[in-house]
Design an enzyme around this catalytic site. Structure first.
Site, PDB file in Angstrom:
ATOM      1  N   HIS A  18       4.229 -10.564   2.814  1.00  0.00           N
ATOM      2  CA  HIS A  18       3.699 -11.913   2.024  1.00  0.00           C
ATOM      3  C   HIS A  18       2.516 -12.577   2.750  1.00  0.00           C
ATOM      4  O   HIS A  18       1.744 -13.301   2.463  1.00  0.00           O
ATOM      5  CB  HIS A  18       4.628 -12.850   1.612  1.00  0.00           C
ATOM      6  CG  HIS A  18       5.915 -12.092   0.920  1.00  0.00           C
ATOM      7  ND1 HIS A  18       6.432 -12.575  -0.179  1.00  0.00           N
ATOM      8  CD2 HIS A  18       6.506 -10.784   0.621  1.00  0.00           C
ATOM      9  CE1 HIS A  18       7.467 -12.010  -0.696  1.00  0.00           C
ATOM     10  NE2 HIS A  18       7.283 -10.815  -0.314  1.00  0.00           N
ATOM     11  N   TRP A 364       3.433  -2.569  -1.156  1.00  0.00           N
ATOM     12  CA  TRP A 364       2.277  -2.903  -1.971  1.00  0.00           C
ATOM     13  C   TRP A 364       0.971  -3.024  -1.031  1.00  0.00           C
ATOM     14  O   TRP A 364      -0.026  -2.513  -1.384  1.00  0.00           O
ATOM     15  CB  TRP A 364       2.521  -4.027  -3.014  1.00  0.00           C
ATOM     16  CG  TRP A 364       1.064  -4.086  -3.880  1.00  0.00           C
ATOM     17  CD1 TRP A 364       0.748  -5.267  -4.273  1.00  0.00           C
ATOM     18  CD2 TRP A 364       0.585  -3.294  -4.664  1.00  0.00           C
ATOM     19  NE1 TRP A 364      -0.322  -5.228  -5.093  1.00  0.00           N
ATOM     20  CE2 TRP A 364      -0.388  -3.637  -5.462  1.00  0.00           C
ATOM     21  CE3 TRP A 364       0.876  -1.951  -4.973  1.00  0.00           C
ATOM     22  CZ2 TRP A 364      -1.378  -3.203  -6.306  1.00  0.00           C
ATOM     23  CZ3 TRP A 364      -0.111  -1.314  -5.692  1.00  0.00           C
ATOM     24  CH2 TRP A 364      -0.876  -1.825  -6.406  1.00  0.00           C
ATOM     25  N   ASN A 365       1.314  -3.883   0.031  1.00  0.00           N
ATOM     26  CA  ASN A 365      -0.052  -3.931   0.892  1.00  0.00           C
ATOM     27  C   ASN A 365      -0.675  -2.709   1.389  1.00  0.00           C
ATOM     28  O   ASN A 365      -1.874  -2.338   1.163  1.00  0.00           O
ATOM     29  CB  ASN A 365       0.416  -4.977   1.912  1.00  0.00           C
ATOM     30  CG  ASN A 365       0.480  -6.348   1.704  1.00  0.00           C
ATOM     31  OD1 ASN A 365      -0.151  -6.740   0.602  1.00  0.00           O
ATOM     32  ND2 ASN A 365       1.139  -6.985   2.462  1.00  0.00           N
ATOM     33  N   SER A 366       0.364  -1.622   1.777  1.00  0.00           N
ATOM     34  CA  SER A 366      -0.063  -0.740   2.371  1.00  0.00           C
ATOM     35  C   SER A 366      -0.699   0.309   1.177  1.00  0.00           C
ATOM     36  O   SER A 366      -1.793   0.993   1.318  1.00  0.00           O
ATOM     37  CB  SER A 366       0.856   0.180   2.904  1.00  0.00           C
ATOM     38  OG  SER A 366       1.434  -0.143   4.094  1.00  0.00           O
ATOM     39  N   ASP A 385      10.324  -2.202  -4.306  1.00  0.00           N
ATOM     40  CA  ASP A 385       9.129  -2.056  -5.108  1.00  0.00           C
ATOM     41  C   ASP A 385       8.638  -0.521  -4.873  1.00  0.00           C
ATOM     42  O   ASP A 385       7.783  -0.029  -5.669  1.00  0.00           O
ATOM     43  CB  ASP A 385       8.015  -3.062  -5.190  1.00  0.00           C
ATOM     44  CG  ASP A 385       7.544  -3.338  -3.797  1.00  0.00           C
ATOM     45  OD1 ASP A 385       8.191  -3.566  -2.858  1.00  0.00           O
ATOM     46  OD2 ASP A 385       6.340  -3.423  -3.981  1.00  0.00           O
TER      47      ASP A 385
END
Length: 470
Positions: A18, A364-366, A385
């Site tokens: 985050h 998700w960032n990766s 997720d």
């Protein structure tokens, strides 16, 4: 209201996944003339090794009662922590909003990341507009929303085909966020998070004005998912990745804007090692800042990497305090064939010309960083997720292949299956060519979205205009 009159209070959940998009969001707002105050816990604030120092960016950490970090184990301990975090955080927000107003520098909006709905509740009591920064794909948001709005029974059935309104893809149970599965894979870890997500999504029904959901995605990537829930105002503002990499400039030209925020100290020798490798020849392996793989699973990954013969850069984090350091049986051989580091600056690695593939947990960032860098993936999701992200990577955006979901009797993906996937992505076959072509397509569309006049740029400007009208 001109952008430079905006003062945004930004509260990210205190984990790396985050923090990074929150920092990039802050930089974008500052570029448009706003002032941003980032507030996270004292423990997380102290862990970040390279906080940006920019005009109109300030930090105001607060205590969650665990200034040395949360070290509890089990469901009851985590529930106690979240209750204390909520109590202290809410008090801090009210005090900060009132203090700034009294000083003549009132905030114009509070933006918080997911699982911090108490922050929005505290701000609403003081009539301050709020927005939710959603740091996962819009598709994942929709699945959660529908689960808590009438579709839980069909999702719980674990049927082979789940269809949800407005979403173009058909889902199976293995594609859903792991928290929603019953029986869930890890009950003690999931119970508290399920209740937090339920509170998060129930809170969206409280406000008479639709809550603005700022999604770390872009229009071309998820056009249907961004509009699936008609009653909510979901707008894409991503990719929230350093402009230095999106503009393909040398990040060292601007240290304030270039690098990612880190809670671990990155290795300095990665880029020099990558410079010695040929174009698209290297496999990059990382499972993020949170996932912990078993020693058996690590051994299977190691065997796959050695059997493939591709040079590789593998991030293996140090064991946390109190955990046993598990060394690999073939460590010496691995270090002859590839490079093992404790942490690295991931976007810098993914944007290097020698990268050919990313073996990833699909956080998700990766996932987004790989997509924006044009690097195909081997999707090896673990929980949360990541399972849905892997589905999107393989079947919707077609930029990777997923490891077979058939686990052995120990719940492990075998080295042979991992090797097969790596050889497909790194190979010269038709499927590899299509994935590389798709990866380049999404890379271009991602960059277009954040350019001046692009969809995400226009959405962010429109968001600031919306605050001004509140």
């Amino acid at each position: 209201m001109p952008p430079h009159h905006h003062r945004i209070l930004l509260i990210p959940y205190p984990v790396q996944g985050h923090i990074n998009p929150a920092f990039e969001f802050a930089k974008r707002l500052i570029t448009l003339g706003a002032h941003v105050t980032i507030s996270t816990t004292i423990h997380m604030h102290n862990r970040i090794t390279n906080k940006p120092t920019l005009p109109n960016l300030s930090y105001l950490p607060f205590s969650d009662g665990y200034d040395d970090g949360y070290k509890g184990k089990g469901n009851d301990a985590y529930l106690l922590y979240t209750a204390e975090f909520k109590r202290r955080g809410s008090e801090f927000i009210v005090k900060t909003i009132l203090s700034n107003s009294q000083q003549g520098t009132p905030f114009t909006c509070l933006v918080h990341s997911l699982l911090l709905q108490w922050a929005a509740q505290a701000a609403r009591e003081l009539h301050l507009p709020t927005a939710l920064l959603w740091v996962q794909p819009a598709t994942v948001f929709d699945i959660f929303y529908y689960y808590y709005h009438g579709f839980s029974d069909s999702i719980k059935k674990l049927s082979c085909c789940i269809e949800l309104p407005g979403l173009p893809l058909l889902l199976s149970s293995r594609d859903l966020p792991s928290f929603l599965l019953e029986p869930c894979p890890n009950p003690s870890a999931n119970y508290a998070l399920v209740s937090l997500f339920e509170e998060q999504f129930n809170d969206l029904d409280v406000e008479t004005n639709p809550t603005t959901i700022l999604v770390n995605s872009f229009e071309a990537l998820e056009p249907e998912a961004l509009r699936a829930v008609e009653k909510l105002n979901m707008i894409s503002i991503g990719p929230l990745i350093s402009s230095a990499f999106l503009d393909e400039r040398n990040p060292s030209d601007d240290s304030s804007f270039g690098d990612q925020a880190h809670i671990f100290q990155p290795s300095n020798a990665c880029v020099e090692w990558l410079d010695s490798k040929t174009e698209k020849s290297v496999v990059y392996v990382s499972f993020g800042s949170h996932c912990v793989l078993s020693k058996i699973q690590m051994e299977e990954i190691a065997r796959a990497l050695l059997d493939c013969g591709f040079p590789f850069l593998w991030v293996i984090r140090e064991a946390k305090e109190g955990e046993k350091e598990e060394d690999l049986s073939c460590r010496e051989e691995l270090e002859e064939e590839g490079k093992i580091v404790k942490w690295c600056s991931q976007v810098e690695i993914l944007s290097h010309p020698s990268l050919g593939c990313f073996l990833s947990h699909c956080g998700w960032n990766s996932s987004f960083e790989s997509l924006v860098s044009g690097v195909p993936m081997v999707a090896f999701p673990q929980w949360a997720d990541q399972t849905t992200n892997a589905k999107l990577i393989e079947d919707v955006w077609k930029i990777g292949v997923g490891v077979d979901h058939e686990l052995n009797e120990d719940g492990i993906v075998g080295g042979g299956e991992i090797k097969r996937c790596l050889e497909v992505v790194m190979g010269s076959g038709k499927k590899a060519g299509e994935m590389r072509k798709n990866a380049e397509k999404w890379k271009g569309l991602a960059r277009e979205a954040v350019k001046e006049g692009g969809s995400s740029d226009k959405n962010l400007r429109a968001f600031l205009d919306l605050i001004a009208e509140s």
